[in-house]
Design a protein around this motif. Sequence first.
Motif: not given
Length: 299
Positions: A68-76, A102-111
């Motif tokens: 989620s690109s909303s994990l950290f509101p007010m960050l910017d 990463q330990n679970a072999g899961i690829r992460l993306l952000m939109h």
Amino acid sequence: MTTPTYGLVCLTLGPEVRFRTITLTRFRALPPEQRAATLLDLYAANISRLRGAATYCAARGIRLYRLSSSLFPMLDLDGDDTGASVLAHLAPQLLEAGQAFQNAGIRLLMHPEQFIVLNSDRPEVRASSLRAITTHAHVMDTMGLERSHWNLLLLHGGKGGRAAELQALIPDLPDPVRLRLGLENDERAYSPRDLLPVCEATGTPLILDAHHHVVHDRLPDQEHPSVREWVLAARRTWHPPEWQVVHLSNGLDGPQDRRHSHLISHLPSAYHDVPWIEVEAKGKEEALADLHARLHYRA
């Protein structure tokens, strides 16, 4: 044929993966001395829930997850570094969350959000967009995610009719953004045909969304031959091609409906050898489970 990896987008339909937020109005209504404590509580809770998302995905064999690109509101926020200071304090916990994926072999993306328009004709929008996308890249850095298209930072083309401006600015983006950047076609402003020259000129991968392509070009459905042509054209922008990501969704009331359906009823044959497929369906985890049960094909 390949066995695709289907990706979960941000949240679950159920309560398992949910994140907290705060509006700008509410944040600014807080007494200044309470703002850091409020964000500390919120950010810490969301990092904990992010760790939970890693566990959730790993338990279900989900190997592609959109942050989620909303994990950290007010960050910017411009001129207010409260969020940045709080996140710096929580950096070890955020790194642990990244390592769990990463330990679970899961690829992460952000939109990130649609309001990021790097090629706007308004200087203030360009500035705020660059600040926002750089902040998202910083979050990915803090999570320990490599600066490559394996951990994609995905945008649409932005302001229509300004592909040349987009192409010109990409080489000058900060490395944490540029080295992760990918571009996706949309329903109105930028078709794959519009974005391909930009991607080829800048070394930026093209993420094909067949649903957007069908709506943009008013095609009968996702079995149109051009879908396969664009899958292959997009693949040539990926290095290595095995990292190619596409988006999968169906229209709620037919191919031309922009609204996403709850489940995926049609998996285009053009995707038969695409290794990574992000599923954009209202049913979230239900859509992924249904795909595996009904439409999952093997070589």
